[in-house]
Design a protein around this motif. Structure first.
Motif, short mmCIF file in Angstrom:
data_model
loop_
_atom_site.label_atom_id
_atom_site.label_comp_id
_atom_site.label_asym_id
_atom_site.label_seq_id
_atom_site.Cartn_x
_atom_site.Cartn_y
_atom_site.Cartn_z
N UNK A 26 -47.26 5.43 35.96
CA UNK A 26 -47.90 4.44 35.08
C UNK A 26 -49.18 4.94 34.43
N UNK A 27 -49.34 6.25 34.40
CA UNK A 27 -50.45 6.87 33.66
C UNK A 27 -50.03 8.30 33.33
N UNK A 124 -57.07 -9.09 34.68
CA UNK A 124 -56.86 -7.66 34.95
C UNK A 124 -55.38 -7.36 35.16
N UNK A 125 -54.67 -8.29 35.80
CA UNK A 125 -53.23 -8.11 35.96
C UNK A 125 -52.53 -8.07 34.61
N UNK A 126 -52.93 -8.98 33.72
CA UNK A 126 -52.34 -9.01 32.38
C UNK A 126 -52.61 -7.71 31.63
N UNK A 127 -53.85 -7.23 31.75
CA UNK A 127 -54.21 -6.00 31.05
C UNK A 127 -53.38 -4.82 31.57
N UNK A 128 -53.15 -4.79 32.88
CA UNK A 128 -52.32 -3.72 33.43
C UNK A 128 -50.89 -3.86 32.95
N UNK A 129 -50.36 -5.09 32.92
CA UNK A 129 -49.00 -5.28 32.43
C UNK A 129 -48.88 -4.85 30.97
N UNK A 130 -49.90 -5.12 30.18
CA UNK A 130 -49.87 -4.74 28.76
C UNK A 130 -49.82 -3.23 28.56
#
Length: 234
Positions: A26-27, A124-130
């Motif tokens: 994921x990176x 922060x969860x949303x930002x990671x999902x995005x």
């Protein structure tokens, strides 16, 4: 058998390592993957079995400006992931149940824990999902489609094709992340790639070199012991 045939043992070790080292990265680093390598991966992956050799897969390989247009179309759509409609196919059950609910939660908590994101830090969860929609910064983003007239058997074939891509990538020192998150955003993706209406967007996939400095890539999922899901009969 392996102990009696060193060549087979060596080949098994190579194959096993490619399979066991595959994981959802994921990176990614910005280092580009050349087109010849991508073509080689897809060509060998296309040796996947398919009923009556129908080969139901279609792949759109994107880089650079086109990949960015997919990112922009999704992130600027105003449609949050928790509100998006899965109107082409259903990936998950309507209601989760055991043992799948526990496994799903362990996966989410493990990933967010590696990132230092608390269970109530929704933004922060949303930002990671995005980050799905920037292909986790991978230089290559692939979108996979299937003809909507095909049936469940062809979707099984498709899964074997996708697995082949991921294993072939590992054989070349690359990593991937298969991403169903793209599927419900087919309306945003279609005009960018000129995907015809008769094709269903199955998923996306990031391809590139792992960024080993990122904490999310330290996360590892576990697997249920064989004894819990295998039955031998004679």
């Amino acid at each position: 058998m392996l102990e009696n045939n060193p060549r087979i043992a060596d080949e098994a070790e190579i194959v096993d390592e490619a399979i066991m080292s595959r994981r959802s990265v994921r990176a990614f680093l910005p280092d580009m993957v050349d087109d010849d390598t991508i073509r080689a991966i897809l060509a060998v992956a296309a040796r996947a079995p398919s009923g009556t050799n129908m080969q139901p897969w279609r792949v759109y390989v994107t880089k650079g400006a086109v990949k960015q247009r997919i990112t922009d179309a999704i992130l600027n759509s105003g449609i949050r992931a928790e509100k998006v409609e899965w109107d082409e196919y259903q990936y998950y059950p309507t209601q989760f149940f055991e043992p799948y609910l526990t496994r799903r939660r362990a996966n989410g908590f493990g990933l967010y824990g590696a990132l230092g994101i608390g269970r109530r830090e929704v933004d922060k969860m949303r930002a990671q999902h995005d980050r799905n929609f920037v292909f986790f910064d991978a230089p290559v983003g692939m979108i996979f489609t299937i003809d909507r007239r095909l049936n469940q058997g062809s979707w099984i074939d498709y899964g074997m094709f996708l697995q082949n891509i991921m294993v072939a990538a590992r054989a070349r020192g690359l990593h991937t992340c298969p991403q169903a998150a793209f599927a419900p955003y087919h309306r945003q993706i279609r005009p960018v790639l000129n995907i015809p209406d008769e094709e269903i967007v199955v998923c996306g996939m990031a391809l590139g070199h792992e960024d080993t400095s990122k904490p999310e890539n330290d996360f590892r999922t576990d697997r249920v012991p064989l004894e819990e899901w295998v039955t031998f009969s004679e």
